[in-house]
Structure formats: structure tokens, C-alpha cells
Write a protein that holds these residues in place. Structure first.
Motif, mmCIF file in Angstrom:
data_model
loop_
_atom_site.group_PDB
_atom_site.id
_atom_site.type_symbol
_atom_site.label_atom_id
_atom_site.label_comp_id
_atom_site.label_asym_id
_atom_site.label_seq_id
_atom_site.Cartn_x
_atom_site.Cartn_y
_atom_site.Cartn_z
ATOM 1 N N LYS A 1 4.093 -50.674 -23.332
ATOM 2 C CA LYS A 1 5.352 -51.177 -22.834
ATOM 3 C C LYS A 1 5.444 -52.640 -23.251
ATOM 4 N N THR B 1 6.333 -56.194 -22.743
ATOM 5 C CA THR B 1 6.638 -57.084 -21.618
ATOM 6 C C THR B 1 6.634 -58.522 -22.106
ATOM 7 N N THR C 1 5.155 -39.905 -22.209
ATOM 8 C CA THR C 1 4.822 -40.993 -21.270
ATOM 9 C C THR C 1 3.324 -41.110 -21.023
#
Length: 350
Positions: free
Chosen positions: A229, A231, A224
Motif C-alpha cells: 500500500k 503511504t 488482497t
């Protein structure tokens, strides 16, 4: 089987902007925020150790609300041009015929395209129809070194062959206009766009630094810390502020056992070809190497002149060393970090 790096070349996108020229756009972008926050962000840009960076789109386009599709279309259009151009430049430098390439590796994580970039380059330069292709994605800043490792593995198993590793990145295309988080701001302050090509050979008469060894190192439970990410607005940067500390924590395990496999110590290394991830990572590694009597001045120079271009950046550092012409017998250590979290290493001998 010896594998050597025959050449490294770079290709810059058409747009260039000095950091001081970006600041008014950043200020306007944050016009709805408190003055204190806006001043803090401007200081982040001013203190990022990046004087200028190049981009596949104009500064006006960067700060215009565009969809993921629109930004990705620009990415596809521009990386196709950069990929063909940078490979042509490398082939000209080595006087290699395009049809002499046996293996092509394309590296990028800042956009999405299928077919992958290599398919278009094959058509543009009329590469052989039986050329072996390997598109490398999702490895971030470490992928430039990863691509060279994959090329070496292929060439070691196939004597008398040639390979091209083409790294092209456009972090500009991942900028999130509606995201005022520190992660988006810091990434915008340190990243730039660029392309690089490395040619390698397992031919008996090949020139250039020899790859003595290579290895990957994977950090457990750190998935992480860095990445993207997906989107509706595009690829949103993930960048944990603890990355420099994580590098420092693992540094001894990353460096010393790897060198020991080849009966080397850090004291034996003449050139540190280190990927400039950002000011804090550079400072962390500089302190670690500085304690060992080494410097990463070339890494800092590339960060200053181009910013962090993800996977392509370490190849800019390598090109800088190769242009200077290290002495025969001198050793170089290539090092980059990327999502996973991982560290990739290559030991070179000129």
C-alpha cells in the motif's frame, strides 16, 4: 527453439547484520510498547529461520525516521550500483561481451524510479542502443521467475540471441518506522536485500540447463493477500497470514497439471528450486513436497543465510543448484508465489 540458462550470479549489498545484532534495535524501536508485546516481537525475529540478512543501508539508517523520498533516493542510488555490478559479474562468468546482449529485463518492486534501472545499466556498460528493454514491477516475489519466462518467450521467437534478467530488491527501504502492526513486524523479520542476474541464450552452442516449459497460475479473488500500500511513509507491506493455507489449497492444481503437459510427474523431478517466502510458507511447501518424497533443503539454506529478498531469492536458490553441477538429464522445478495472487513455474533439464 531451445533456450538455456547460461549463468546465474548474485551481488550482495554492502551492509550485513546478524539477527542477534538486530534485536537491540527492535527492542529500542518498541520501547513505548508493553513488555509482553516487545518480547513477542523479539521471539518472532528469533524464530523467523533467518540468521542474517544484507541491506542497502546501515541498521542505524533503517531505524531512523526517514521520509518516503529519502528512503527511495537511497534505493535508487544503491540499485543502480548493484545492477551494473551483478550484470558485469554474470558477463565475466560467461565471457560474453556486454554489446552481445539483445534483451534486458530488470525486476524490482521495492522502490520507484523512472527512467527504470535498465536505462542506467545501458549507459554504465555501454550496451547496444537497439537492445530491447523490459522493466518488470509490481509482481513481487514471483517476478524473478516471471522475468525468466519473459526472456524465454523473446528468445524462442528470436534464435541466436542473448538475454539478461536482473532482479534487485530492497525490502529494507519499505520498513515502516511508525507501524507496529504484525504485518510490518513479520516482514521486517524475514526480508533482506539482494541482487541476482540470470543470463539466457537461444544460440545453438549455448550451455546450461534447458527450459522445457513455463507457466503462470493465477488465484482468483486473492488480490488482497499480498502486495504494497503506497503511504506517505513509503511502501507498506500487505501480507495475509492465510497465504500458506492458500498455497496448500491450490498446490495440486499448481504442480501436477503443469508437469503433466510435459509428460512428467513430481516423482521425476530431481531438484526443487523453490522461493523461500518465509518460515511458514517454507514449512507448508516442505510438508507438501515431503509427502511426495522431496526436500527443499536448499531453499531453507538460502532463507537462513539471506532472508527473503523478494524476486531475487529464487535465483539465489537456482545459483546454488547450478554451482553443484547437476547430472545431465536431471530435472528441476522452479516455483515462486507473488501478489495477484499467483504462482510461476519453470521446468528445467540439465
Amino acid at each position: 527453439m531451445e533456450v538455456r540458462i547460461a549463468a546465474v550470479t548474485k551481488q550482495l549489498p554492502q551492509y550485513m547484520r546478524a539477527t542477534k545484532e538486530i534485536l537491540p534495535f527492535v527492542s529500542q524501536w518498541l520501547s513505548g510498547e508493553e513488555d509482553r508485546f516487545r518480547r513477542k516481537v523479539l521471539k518472532i525475529f528469533e524464530n523467523a529461520a533467518v540468521d542474517r540478512r544484507y541491506g542497502i543501508m546501515s541498521i542505524e539508517e533503517v531505524f531512523t525516521a526517514t521520509s518516503f523520498e529519502e528512503k527511495n533516493d537511497i534505493y535508487i542510488r544503491e540499485v543502480k550500483k548493484l545492477g551494473t555490478s551483478v550484470l558485469q559479474k554474470a558477463l565475466k562468468k560467461t565471457n560474453w561481451d556486454p554489446a552481445s546482449l539483445d534483451y534486458i529485463i530488470t525486476v524490482s518492486c521495492t522502490g520507484i524510479m523512472i527512467p527504470s534501472l535498465d536505462a542506467f545499466i545501458i549507459n554504465d556498460l555501454n550496451l547496444r542502443q537497439d537492445i530491447v528493454r523490459l522493466p518488470v514491477t509490481e509482481m513481487g516475489c514471483a517476478a524473478g521467475v516471471s522475468g525468466i519466462i519473459y526472456a524465454r518467450n523473446f528468445l524462442q521467437a528470436n534464435p541466436g540471441k542473448r538475454a539478461a534478467v536482473i532482479a534487485i530488491e530492497s525490502p529494507t527501504a519499505t520498513f515502516q518506522l511508525d507501524d507496529h502492526s504484525m504485518t510490518n513486524i513479520v516482514s521486517a523479520a524475514i526480508f533482506g536485500d539482494g541482487a541476482a542476474c540470470t543470463l539466457l541464450s537461444s544460440e545453438e552452442d549455448s550451455k546450461g540447463p534447458k527450459i522445457i516449459g513455463d507457466e503462470m497460475y493465477h488465484f482468483y479473488d486473492a488480490t488482497t493477500m499480498m502486495g504494497f500500500k503506497v503511504t506517505n511513509g513509503g511502501l507498506q507491506m500487505i501480507l495475509d497470514p492465510e497465504v500458506p493455507a492458500k498455497i496448500a489449497e491450490h498446490f495440486p492444481q499448481v504442480i501436477h497439471p503443469f508437469l503433466a503437459k510435459y509428460d512428467k510427474k513430481i516423482e521425476d523431478i530431481d531438484h526443487l528450486v523453490f522461493h523461500p517466502g518465509g518460515k511458514k510458507i517454507v514449512q507448508t511447501v516442505e510438508e507438501l513436497f515431503g509427502n511426495l518424497g522431496k526436500n527443499i533443503d536448499d531453499t531453507k539454506a538460502i532463507l537462513k543465510d539471506y532472508g527473503n529478498m523478494s524476486s531475487a531469492t529464487v535465483l539465489y536458490v537456482l545459483e546454488r543448484f547450478m554451482q553443484r553441477g547437476p547430472k545431465p538429464g536431471e530435472l528441476g522445478l522452479m516455483l515462486s508465489f507473488g501478489p495477484g495472487f499467483s504462482a510461476q513455474r519453470i521446468l528445467l533439464e540439465w
